[in-house]
Structures are given as C-alpha cells and as structure tokens.
Design a protein around this motif. Structure first.
Motif, short mmCIF file in Angstrom:
data_model
loop_
_atom_site.label_atom_id
_atom_site.label_comp_id
_atom_site.label_asym_id
_atom_site.label_seq_id
_atom_site.Cartn_x
_atom_site.Cartn_y
_atom_site.Cartn_z
N PHE A 323 0.84 -1.20 0.00
CA PHE A 323 0.00 0.00 0.00
C PHE A 323 0.88 1.25 0.00
O PHE A 323 1.89 1.31 0.70
N THR A 324 0.47 2.25 -0.77
CA THR A 324 1.18 3.51 -0.82
C THR A 324 0.60 4.47 0.21
O THR A 324 -0.46 4.20 0.80
N ALA A 325 1.27 5.57 0.44
CA ALA A 325 0.82 6.56 1.41
C ALA A 325 -0.59 7.04 1.05
O ALA A 325 -0.89 7.33 -0.12
N GLY A 326 -1.45 7.11 2.04
CA GLY A 326 -2.81 7.56 1.84
C GLY A 326 -3.81 6.46 1.58
O GLY A 326 -5.02 6.71 1.58
N GLU A 327 -3.34 5.23 1.41
CA GLU A 327 -4.27 4.13 1.11
C GLU A 327 -4.81 3.45 2.37
O GLU A 327 -5.94 2.99 2.38
N VAL A 328 -3.96 3.33 3.41
CA VAL A 328 -4.35 2.63 4.64
C VAL A 328 -3.81 3.39 5.85
O VAL A 328 -2.92 4.23 5.74
N THR A 329 -4.37 3.05 7.02
CA THR A 329 -3.90 3.60 8.28
C THR A 329 -2.95 2.59 8.93
O THR A 329 -3.19 1.39 8.91
N ARG A 330 -1.89 3.11 9.55
CA ARG A 330 -0.89 2.24 10.16
C ARG A 330 -0.80 2.49 11.66
O ARG A 330 -1.32 3.48 12.18
N ALA A 331 -0.10 1.60 12.37
CA ALA A 331 0.20 1.79 13.78
C ALA A 331 1.38 0.90 14.14
O ALA A 331 1.52 -0.21 13.61
N ARG A 332 2.22 1.39 15.05
CA ARG A 332 3.38 0.62 15.49
C ARG A 332 2.93 -0.43 16.50
O ARG A 332 2.14 -0.14 17.40
N LYS A 333 3.46 -1.62 16.32
CA LYS A 333 3.24 -2.73 17.26
C LYS A 333 1.77 -2.93 17.59
O LYS A 333 1.34 -2.81 18.75
N LEU A 334 0.98 -3.26 16.57
CA LEU A 334 -0.40 -3.69 16.82
C LEU A 334 -0.32 -5.09 17.42
O LEU A 334 0.19 -6.02 16.79
N GLU A 335 -0.83 -5.22 18.64
CA GLU A 335 -0.58 -6.43 19.41
C GLU A 335 -1.88 -7.14 19.81
O GLU A 335 -2.56 -7.71 18.99
N GLY A 336 -2.24 -7.08 21.11
CA GLY A 336 -3.34 -7.87 21.62
C GLY A 336 -4.69 -7.51 21.03
O GLY A 336 -4.95 -6.37 20.65
N LEU A 337 -5.55 -8.51 20.98
CA LEU A 337 -6.94 -8.38 20.53
C LEU A 337 -7.82 -9.16 21.50
O LEU A 337 -7.42 -10.23 21.98
N TRP A 338 -9.01 -8.65 21.76
CA TRP A 338 -9.98 -9.42 22.56
C TRP A 338 -11.37 -9.02 22.10
O TRP A 338 -11.68 -7.84 22.00
N TRP A 339 -12.22 -10.02 21.84
CA TRP A 339 -13.59 -9.75 21.42
C TRP A 339 -14.50 -9.72 22.65
O TRP A 339 -14.56 -10.67 23.42
N ALA A 340 -15.20 -8.61 22.83
CA ALA A 340 -16.17 -8.47 23.92
C ALA A 340 -17.03 -7.26 23.62
O ALA A 340 -16.64 -6.38 22.84
N ASP A 341 -18.20 -7.19 24.23
CA ASP A 341 -19.08 -6.02 24.11
C ASP A 341 -19.46 -5.72 22.66
O ASP A 341 -19.69 -4.57 22.29
N GLY A 342 -19.51 -6.77 21.84
CA GLY A 342 -19.92 -6.59 20.45
C GLY A 342 -18.86 -6.05 19.53
O GLY A 342 -19.17 -5.62 18.41
N GLY A 343 -17.59 -6.05 19.97
CA GLY A 343 -16.54 -5.53 19.11
C GLY A 343 -15.17 -6.03 19.56
O GLY A 343 -15.05 -6.91 20.41
N ALA A 344 -14.15 -5.44 18.97
CA ALA A 344 -12.78 -5.88 19.20
C ALA A 344 -11.98 -4.81 19.93
O ALA A 344 -11.94 -3.65 19.49
N TYR A 345 -11.35 -5.19 21.06
CA TYR A 345 -10.38 -4.33 21.72
C TYR A 345 -9.02 -4.57 21.06
O TYR A 345 -8.60 -5.73 20.89
N VAL A 346 -8.35 -3.50 20.67
CA VAL A 346 -7.13 -3.57 19.85
C VAL A 346 -6.03 -2.78 20.54
O VAL A 346 -6.23 -1.62 20.91
N VAL A 347 -4.84 -3.37 20.67
CA VAL A 347 -3.72 -2.74 21.35
C VAL A 347 -2.66 -2.28 20.35
O VAL A 347 -2.28 -3.02 19.44
N SER A 348 -2.18 -1.06 20.53
CA SER A 348 -0.93 -0.59 19.93
C SER A 348 0.03 -0.34 21.08
O SER A 348 -0.21 0.52 21.93
N SER A 349 1.13 -1.09 21.14
CA SER A 349 1.96 -1.12 22.34
C SER A 349 2.71 0.17 22.60
O SER A 349 2.87 0.59 23.74
#
Length: 483
Positions: A323-349
């Motif tokens: 993907f080139t710049a402007g196509e997607v959003t990024r984040a450093r160290k996308l780590e833990g995930l947990w499904w609860a409350d009808g959605g996903a909790y997502v960690v960026s360390s």
C-alpha cells in the motif's frame, strides 16, 4: 460500501460516549502517565489512593517470582526446562498467547503459544516434534495444551502443534478452538526454514487428531501476525500485525458466501477464499488518518473503511508494503486483541520516532456495527521505566469477568499485570520479580497471555522468559464506577 461522512458523524455521536453495553469497559483512561485526563496521583507503588478500585499495594514475593496484593496467591503450572510433557520432554520456553477452554470432568484446558523463532538448534527447549503434528521440522515454535484440575493441580501437558515459528498471540474461537499466529515473514530457505511461515494455524485442544498434518489458513494472509478474534455474529476475523518499516496494519477477513464456521472448517478453505482487507481511518471532518498515534486524547473516534489486500500471500512484497501513502492507516506494534461487548479491543503497544506522535500504549475499541474505532486507553511516554509505579507497553489483553480490562505489560524496566476499571482508573495486579539480568543491571521479562478460567475464578498468565505459566487466585471483586 464506504462509510460516508454523514454516516460517520451520526455514529460518532454515539461512539464518543463509550461502549455502554452490559459488562463493557466503557471509556477508559489510564493512570499514571495518561494523556488528556486529570487523574489522582498514584502512590509510590502505583496504587491510586483514596478510591475503591484495585486490590491494594503489591507485596514482595519471598520466592522472587510474583508480587501480588494481600490475599492473592499463585501457583506454577508449567516451567520451561523444569516441568515435563506427558511424553517426557521438558516444557518448551518463551510462553506467549494463551486461551482457556472447559475440559472434561471440570478441568481447564489451556493452549499456550511458544514464541520461538528460527532453527531448533538456537533454543535449549523448543517445542518437541510430535509425530503427525509437525508443519516444518526445522522450526522451533508451536503450542502446548495444558490441563489443570478443578482444584488447580496441573494434570498434564502435551504438544498441540509443532514446527511453526514465532507463535506470538492468537485467539479463541466461538466453536472452541485456538488460532495460533506466527509473527514472522520467513520464507523457505530463510533462517533454516524448509517451508514458508507467517500464517495462522488452528489447534483443537479437545481433539488433537483434528490437527494432524497441520495446514496453514492461507486465506488469512502471510505477514507478521500477532493476534486474531472472531466476530461470532458476522463471521469476520480481525487480525493485528506487529511490524515496522513501515508500521503494521489492522486486518479484516470476510468469509466467502455460504461459508459456515465450525471445528476444522478453516483448514478446508482455498488459499484465496474470502476477502482480506486492511483498515483506513478518517476523522469526523472526513480527513484521512495516516497513523493511530495521531490520537492524543481518550474518547477520540475515527470512522473505518476497508481496503482490499492485493497479494495476501506476499509472494514478492510484504503485505503492509503493498500500500502507498494515503491508502491505509498504520500503527506501530499492533498487538493484543480481545472480542467483547460486540466488538474488538485492539492494542498498539507504543510509538516512537517511526510514528507521527510518540506514546507508550493505546487500547482501541472497534465497533463493527457503527464501523468506528474509539480510543479507550492512552499511556504517555514513561519517563522512568526502571521505577515502579508507571505502566507502559501494553501487549496481550483480556476482558475481566469482574469488569474492565486486564493488561499484560511488555515495556521497559519493571513489568506488571495491570487492570483498568470501567470508569478509567488503572491499578497494579502483579509485578514480575524474577530477575533474569544481574544485580547491577536487573532485567525483567514481559508478561504474556492473561486469560481467566472458564469459571472466572483463576487468572492465568505467563512470564515469557524463561517460560512460566502461573495461576493466580484471590478475592476478586467487581469494579464498579466511582462516583
């Protein structure tokens, strides 16, 4: 269909108030070190004073392993190089992501990842190559399945899958299996490997015969996988990528029309089945957000679109580099995930110089119904990681049956398990006291794999190095909102 600016404005008006569902984490801030929040000063040991949350100060462990609050205790379930498998080999090292399942006769089954990268000769305790459960005989990682009796007594441990690499986190499925994720992009011929790596594999803790002749779920892509969750209603899988240069992506896999999830179904998929996409965020003004580190206040809400991945098997170019710049959003160290409350909790360390804004940890909540991403937890840069009291580097997470989150710390210096209540307070739950460095230069390994037993009475967690699984029990209490 793309989310329009008008649709997002309507949905963000609700999402900005937090996820107000039963048992939800709601809007979380963090203390100490929080950005954008006025919170009480912590006590010297990291426990906020004058409030009814948390369990009090952590008491030093005379055995030098785990500091806990008064009334809590721990038990060692497995210890690399010390405990043994049912087959006689020693427990593999570098425990990581862990899932729990109800076992026979009231037992608890745990699937435990072992984050071992590269050739087997590099590690004194690799995952044993159990006949029929090996993907690549050159690889050192994999999973073990641990059985614990109702009274907490360890019953046994056996190999769930072997010959995989860098098994970091993963996730449980609604149909009772574990998805283990390889955090690597090594191809056959690299670092001694004989097969391509960077895939997701399914492990059935109750029926290891179902995992014979392991087959990667190539439909989920080949990249530095961290964790995965399943949307039980829509059938989507969400996946994180722990990578840099450029920063990693958050993915969604949509199953093909007519596909129904269930035990063993994922391994029957064609390599190109379904649609793998990466997320693209924009703010309430419709402006593209290039990196999640741009958010500097809890409660920030972004709209989310999804962009097709051109080559999910990364035959010539890593997925995130397609993907080139402007196509997607990024984040450093996308780590833990947990499904609860009808959605996903997502960690960026954390985020450092490679990111637009620096921080020491974020936890987001993705709402698939509203297609919004809301910042729940934000940790400012920890100025003194060697001093006990501040938290940094959130990694694996779980939603507690007593309210709020339990978060494993993978930061600098002192390492904790810490909690975050529904109304935004944080508190220490455990501190790693096992010094793997020297007296002059102490070093403490990260915590990994926090997860409660199916009955909610026991919190399991790991000290990654050398590899110790712990069962923590005590006077758990529900954390209510403080008024």
């Amino acid at each position: 269909m793309p989310l329009t600016r008008r649709d997002f404005a309507k949905r963000s008006a609700f999402a900005g108030a937090g996820v107000a569902l039963a048992g939800s984490v709601s809007v979380l801030a963090t203390a100490p070190g929080a950005l954008g929040e006025e919170l009480p000063d912590p006590a010297a040991d990291g426990t906020a004073t004058g409030h009814g949350f948390g369990y009090g100060p952590l008491l030093p462990d005379p055995d030098g392993i785990l500091a806990l609050p008064a009334g809590f205790s721990y038990r060692i379930i497995t210890h690399s190089g010390v405990t043994t498998l049912d087959s006689g080999e020693t427990t593999p090292s570098h425990h990581d992501g862990t899932g729990t399942f109800a076992g026979p006769r009231g037992t608890t089954l745990l699937v435990n990842n072992h984050e071992l990268k590269g050739p087997r000769a590099d590690w004194p305790h690799p995952v044993p190559l159990t006949d029929g459960l090996v993907y690549d005989p050159a690889a050192s990682g994999g999973c073990t399945v641990v059985e614990v009796a109702q009274d907490g007594t360890p019953v046994g441990e056996r190999v769930g899958i072997a010959g995989t690499s860098t098994n970091c986190a993963g996730g449980t499925t609604p149909w009772g299996t574990w998805l283990t994720c390889e955090e690597t992009e090594d191809k056959a011929g690299q670092h001694g490997m004989t097969k391509d790596h960077g895939y997701v594999f399914e492990v059935d803790p109750r029926d290891l015969r179902a995992g014979r002749d392991p087959r990667p779920v190539k439909a989920l892509g080949r990249y530095a996988h961290e964790a995965v969750v399943v949307d039980p209603r829509r059938g989507h899988l969400y996946l994180t990528e722990d990578a840099a240069g450029p920063n990693g992506l958050f993915y969604r896999w949509t199953p093909p029309h007519g596909f129904h999830h269930g035990r063993g179904k994922l391994r029957t998929l064609a390599d190109d089945a379904g649609v793998l996409q990466a997320f693209k965020c924009f703010d309430s003004g419709g402006r593209f957000v290039d990196d999640l580190s741009r958010a500097t206040r809890t409660g920030t809400v972004y709209g989310v679109d999804w962009v097709d991945v051109p080559d999910r098997d990364a035959r010539t170019v890593s997925v995130r580099k397609q993907f080139t710049a402007g196509e997607v959003t990024r984040a450093r160290k996308l780590e833990g995930l947990w499904w609860a409350d009808g959605g996903a909790y997502v960690v960026s360390s954390f985020a450092r110089e490679e990111s637009p804004v620096q921080h020491d940890g974020q936890v987001w909540f993705y709402d698939p119904r509203r297609r919004t991403l809301t910042l729940k937890v934000l940790l400012g840069v920890n100025p003194d990681p060697g001093k006990d009291g501040a938290f940094d580097g959130p990694d694996n997470i779980t939603v507690s049956p007593y309210g709020g989150l339990i978060i494993a710390e993978d930061g600098e210096g002192v390492q904790h398990l810490f909690g975050a209540t529904d109304d935004g307070q944080t508190y220490p739950l455990a501190r790693n006291e096992l010094n793997i460095g020297t007296a002059d230069k102490p070093e403490f390994s990260e915590f990994t794999g926090p997860v409660f037993s199916p009955d909610g009475h026991t919190l399991f967690a790991n000290i990654q190095e050398p590899g110790i699984m712990l069962a923590i029990t005590g006077p758990w209490k529900r954390h209510r909102r403080q008024r």
